[in-house]
Design an enzyme around this catalytic site. Structure first.
Site, PDB file in Angstrom:
ATOM      1  N   ASP A   1     -24.663 -18.825  82.366  1.00  0.00           N
ATOM      2  CA  ASP A   1     -25.114 -20.150  82.773  1.00  0.00           C
ATOM      3  C   ASP A   1     -25.936 -20.714  81.607  1.00  0.00           C
ATOM      4  OD1 ASP A   1     -26.178 -22.325  84.453  1.00  0.00           O
ATOM      5  OD2 ASP A   1     -27.997 -21.101  84.537  1.00  0.00           O
TER       6      ASP A   1
ATOM      7  N   ASP B   1     -28.676 -23.816  81.726  1.00  0.00           N
ATOM      8  CA  ASP B   1     -30.059 -24.124  82.112  1.00  0.00           C
ATOM      9  C   ASP B   1     -30.735 -22.945  82.798  1.00  0.00           C
ATOM     10  OD1 ASP B   1     -30.107 -26.648  81.112  1.00  0.00           O
ATOM     11  OD2 ASP B   1     -29.973 -27.690  83.026  1.00  0.00           O
TER      12      ASP B   1
ATOM     13  N   TYR C   1     -21.619 -15.276  90.614  1.00  0.00           N
ATOM     14  CA  TYR C   1     -22.505 -14.107  90.626  1.00  0.00           C
ATOM     15  C   TYR C   1     -22.046 -13.066  91.642  1.00  0.00           C
ATOM     16  CZ  TYR C   1     -26.776 -11.466  91.773  1.00  0.00           C
ATOM     17  OH  TYR C   1     -27.684 -10.465  92.041  1.00  0.00           O
TER      18      TYR C   1
END
Length: 274
Positions: free
Chosen positions: A33, A35, A249
């Site tokens: 990811d 951010d 995830y």
């Protein structure tokens, strides 16, 4: 035909460039990811992180996946992003690059679509009208501009507005965490548009994404499923249910790592690979 020759040529090029025999673990890929994982929210990647990723690329294949469009990712990850990562997945993989080359849809067997084509103007207008009325009725200390950002594969909704400053982002994040404003907003939207197969995913400090179910970050896995990877690591900070990292995830083909910040990402990478 010329088109067939062109497609064959691109196929040969992509086949050769996706052989990662120079890596110590060519069957392993690490996806990140952006951010809160590679960078602080909406800020630039540190030199320390960049150096560690360069070191990691000697060990395995490295890519990132985010909901933002490519220009925003380039702002955060740097102008050399296409050279610094093996795979670059924008808008969860609706736009994809491998070793600096844009992946043609016909080669990855991914049917590229747009959110507006999927939902249609009539339902889209209802959705945006609901969102804007809802934001108008929200009692917030500050409101800025760009409350709905239109993207290729989704819309991004921000109650404070994406034009807020970094200081205002930080203020809103604390305000939202204390009151659960985005969670309630998402819950009300989910109820109002239950007839549509939409996913509402909270990410970053100030916003949430709305996209067709299945167009989450697991979408990017379509691009790598036939590339011989036996181990897929994913690192993200919004890995809880309802967060925009949750689906990838928790995907059965993925080994997920939940992090709180870029420093924790670096710590786990060092433990796993060095």
């Amino acid at each position: 035909s010329t088109a067939e020759q062109s497609t064959t040529l691109v196929f040969i090029i992509m086949s050769s460039t996706t052989s990662f025999a120079d890596r110590k673990r060519p069957d392993t890929i690490c996806l990140f990811d952006v951010d809160g994982t590679l960078t602080p929210a909406r800020l630039s990647m540190s030199d320390e992180m960049r150096a560690l990723l360069q070191k990691l690329r000697k060990e395995c294949v490295v890519g990132f996946v985010g909901g933002s469009d490519f220009p925003k990712q380039e702002e955060q990850l740097g102008s050399t992003v296409l050279a610094d990562f093996d795979y670059c997945f924008s808008e969860n993989g609706l736009t994809a690059f491998c070793l600096g080359e844009k992946l043609p849809a016909q080669l990855t067997q991914v049917t590229i679509q747009s959110f507006i084509e999927w939902i249609g103007d009539e339902e889209y207008n209802k959705l945006v009208n609901f969102i804007l009325r809802y934001i108008a009725d929200m009692d917030l200390p500050k409101k800025r501009g760009t409350f709905v950002e239109f993207r290729k594969g989704m819309i991004n909704v921000s109650p404070i507005g994406r034009n807020c400053s970094q200081e205002e982002r930080n203020e809103f994040e604390k305000y939202d965490l204390a009151r659960g404003l985005r969670k309630k907003f998402v819950s009300d939207l989910r109820a109002a548009f239950s007839h549509l197969e939409l996913t509402f995913s909270i990410g970053g400090q100030i916003s949430f994404d709305v996209f067709p179910t299945g167009w989450d970050k697991t979408y990017c896995l379509r691009h790598i499923k036939d590339q011989g990877f036996t181990k897929i690591h994913f690192f993200g900070d919004k890995t809880y249910e309802g967060g925009n990292d949750y689906e990838i995830y928790s995907h059965p083909a993925v080994e997920g790592h939940s992090v709180k910040n870029p420093e924790e990402t670096m710590k786990i990478l060092n433990e796993l690979f060095f």
